[in-house]
Write a protein that holds these residues in place. Sequence first.
Motif, PDB file in Angstrom:
ATOM      1  N   ASP A 131       0.800  -1.215   0.000  1.00  0.00           N
ATOM      2  CA  ASP A 131       0.000   0.000   0.000  1.00  0.00           C
ATOM      3  C   ASP A 131       0.844   1.282   0.000  1.00  0.00           C
ATOM      4  OD1 ASP A 131      -2.375   1.317  -0.122  1.00  0.00           O
ATOM      5  OD2 ASP A 131      -2.840   1.175   2.015  1.00  0.00           O
ATOM      6  N   GLY A 132       1.835   1.328  -0.904  1.00  0.00           N
ATOM      7  CA  GLY A 132       2.586   2.570  -1.078  1.00  0.00           C
ATOM      8  C   GLY A 132       3.801   2.720  -0.179  1.00  0.00           C
ATOM      9  N   ASP A 133       4.050   1.733   0.667  1.00  0.00           N
ATOM     10  CA  ASP A 133       5.243   1.784   1.507  1.00  0.00           C
ATOM     11  C   ASP A 133       5.993   0.460   1.442  1.00  0.00           C
ATOM     12  OD1 ASP A 133       5.279   4.414   3.005  1.00  0.00           O
ATOM     13  OD2 ASP A 133       3.238   3.760   3.450  1.00  0.00           O
ATOM     14  N   CYS A 134       7.257   0.505   1.849  1.00  0.00           N
ATOM     15  CA  CYS A 134       8.097  -0.690   1.926  1.00  0.00           C
ATOM     16  C   CYS A 134       8.368  -0.965   3.406  1.00  0.00           C
ATOM     17  CB  CYS A 134       9.430  -0.452   1.222  1.00  0.00           C
ATOM     18  SG  CYS A 134       9.278   0.206  -0.449  1.00  0.00           S
ATOM     19  N   TYR A 135       8.264  -2.228   3.788  1.00  0.00           N
ATOM     20  CA  TYR A 135       8.438  -2.601   5.194  1.00  0.00           C
ATOM     21  C   TYR A 135       9.511  -3.671   5.304  1.00  0.00           C
ATOM     22  CZ  TYR A 135       3.827  -0.452   5.788  1.00  0.00           C
ATOM     23  OH  TYR A 135       2.780   0.425   5.798  1.00  0.00           O
ATOM     24  N   ARG A 136      10.219  -3.642   6.432  1.00  0.00           N
ATOM     25  CA  ARG A 136      11.141  -4.736   6.719  1.00  0.00           C
ATOM     26  C   ARG A 136      11.191  -4.972   8.216  1.00  0.00           C
ATOM     27  NH1 ARG A 136      17.356  -5.521   4.510  1.00  0.00           N
ATOM     28  NH2 ARG A 136      17.765  -7.433   5.685  1.00  0.00           N
ATOM     29  N   PHE A 137      11.155  -6.227   8.579  1.00  0.00           N
ATOM     30  CA  PHE A 137      11.208  -6.633   9.984  1.00  0.00           C
ATOM     31  C   PHE A 137      12.639  -7.027  10.325  1.00  0.00           C
ATOM     32  CE2 PHE A 137      11.188 -10.117  13.065  1.00  0.00           C
ATOM     33  CZ  PHE A 137      10.543  -9.510  14.125  1.00  0.00           C
ATOM     34  N   PHE A 138      13.140  -6.564  11.468  1.00  0.00           N
ATOM     35  CA  PHE A 138      14.466  -6.944  11.942  1.00  0.00           C
ATOM     36  C   PHE A 138      14.334  -7.650  13.282  1.00  0.00           C
ATOM     37  CE2 PHE A 138      15.277  -3.504   8.995  1.00  0.00           C
ATOM     38  CZ  PHE A 138      16.377  -3.977   8.294  1.00  0.00           C
ATOM     39  N   GLY A 139      14.740  -8.924  13.312  1.00  0.00           N
ATOM     40  CA  GLY A 139      14.596  -9.711  14.531  1.00  0.00           C
ATOM     41  C   GLY A 139      15.688  -9.467  15.556  1.00  0.00           C
ATOM     42  N   LEU A 140      16.822  -8.916  15.132  1.00  0.00           N
ATOM     43  CA  LEU A 140      17.935  -8.693  16.058  1.00  0.00           C
ATOM     44  C   LEU A 140      17.506  -7.696  17.132  1.00  0.00           C
ATOM     45  CD1 LEU A 140      21.046  -9.302  16.402  1.00  0.00           C
ATOM     46  CD2 LEU A 140      21.407  -7.077  15.319  1.00  0.00           C
ATOM     47  N   PRO A 141      17.648  -8.047  18.426  1.00  0.00           N
ATOM     48  CA  PRO A 141      17.198  -7.122  19.480  1.00  0.00           C
ATOM     49  C   PRO A 141      18.022  -5.840  19.482  1.00  0.00           C
ATOM     50  CG  PRO A 141      17.506  -9.345  20.351  1.00  0.00           C
ATOM     51  CD  PRO A 141      18.114  -9.330  18.978  1.00  0.00           C
ATOM     52  N   ARG A 142      17.318  -4.719  19.465  1.00  0.00           N
ATOM     53  CA  ARG A 142      17.970  -3.401  19.480  1.00  0.00           C
ATOM     54  C   ARG A 142      17.181  -2.473  20.393  1.00  0.00           C
ATOM     55  NH1 ARG A 142      18.472  -4.608  13.687  1.00  0.00           N
ATOM     56  NH2 ARG A 142      20.648  -4.390  13.059  1.00  0.00           N
ATOM     57  N   SER A 143      17.865  -1.459  20.974  1.00  0.00           N
ATOM     58  CA  SER A 143      17.145  -0.392  21.672  1.00  0.00           C
ATOM     59  C   SER A 143      16.339   0.392  20.643  1.00  0.00           C
ATOM     60  CB  SER A 143      18.138   0.541  22.374  1.00  0.00           C
ATOM     61  OG  SER A 143      18.885   1.260  21.401  1.00  0.00           O
ATOM     62  N   PHE A 144      15.411   1.240  21.139  1.00  0.00           N
ATOM     63  CA  PHE A 144      14.605   2.054  20.223  1.00  0.00           C
ATOM     64  C   PHE A 144      15.509   2.912  19.338  1.00  0.00           C
ATOM     65  CE2 PHE A 144      12.363   5.965  19.159  1.00  0.00           C
ATOM     66  CZ  PHE A 144      11.118   5.521  18.743  1.00  0.00           C
TER      67      PHE A 144
END
Length: 331
Positions: A174-187
């Motif tokens: 819907d007009g955007d690109c998404y990617r999930f990152f599983g590596l734990p990171r702070s905000f």
Amino acid sequence: MYSFVLGAVFLAAVQVSASLIASPDPNSYRCPHGYQFYSGKCYKVVTVAKDHAAAQAHCESTGGTLASPNSQEEIDSIMDLVGQTTAVPDLLWLGYKDETYEGTFTDGSGKVLTHPTWSNGEPNNCCGGEHCLQLYRNSGLMNDLGCHREIGFVCSACSQDLSCRCPALWHEHDGDCYRFFGLPRSFEDGEANCQSYHNAHGQPAHLASVSCQAENDFITNFIAQSWPGQGLRRTWIGFNDIDHEGNFEWTDHLAEEYTNWKSGEPNDSNNNEDCTEINFEQPGIWNDLGCQTKQSSVCKMPVFDPYGACHKLADIITHLIGQCSAALPVQ
Ligand SMILES: [Ca+2]
Ligand SMILES: [Ca+2]
Ligand SMILES: [Ca+2]
Ligand SMILES: [Ca+2]
């Protein structure tokens, strides 16, 4: 009359832009170096044998990713190119793996293989575990194979035209690109990681913003799909009140009003919760928590839209010279 002029300006702008984009050698402008444009995508058949991880690294270093065809049509494209390439090994890696959830093959962007062309009796997860997907050069059929095996492989990349809207490994919705990152990171680290990626306009990604319930549902499903079988994955999104307590803003400056807090949240527990996670106790539900917590993150960037630039060009021309159709080249 006015709409006719606007239409003419727009068409002329599209034509001008298209002629700027066009080039005699389709590969030179559409594909990363070394890739061939075929049937709407860029592919590269690599005959040097590598294990699955090294093959993926090679594809990424050349601007693509291991190919993840999900239709007979895409398999046919790959088979055509394999047929045109000399000295192709019998076995070729594709991008899918089932190591996180046995039997569900996903690529690096979270796309699930729904139209496999399994060879007879496959996938059999043979011999203590086979978690990477391999294509037979001769038949175009698929097999699961041990990821350590060193075989040929096929990379694919977006083409730099209308079909290239998200970078490799990013998922368009819907007009955007998404990617999930599983590596734990702070905000903060999650946001910095997002910003290290950008689209072909140079617009960076940010931790995902959420504009409405439909997008919240999409992101919830996308996270689940990216880590199948791993339970509810608490994940950073971009909402935060770091600058002004109680005044939440998105890191990408989205101005929508939508929220999906759990009842009683945000509670700024211990006066120390300024960042927002999704999937708190229930799918899709938000909570504020301490920004130093390390967990998964989901990033979002606008799609690359070359005709968006044309719209802007048409606007600028219209603004500059008013009724300008006579001044523009007619093709
Ligand atoms: Ca397996
Ligand atoms: Ca097998
Ligand atoms: Ca707070
Ligand atoms: Ca809270």
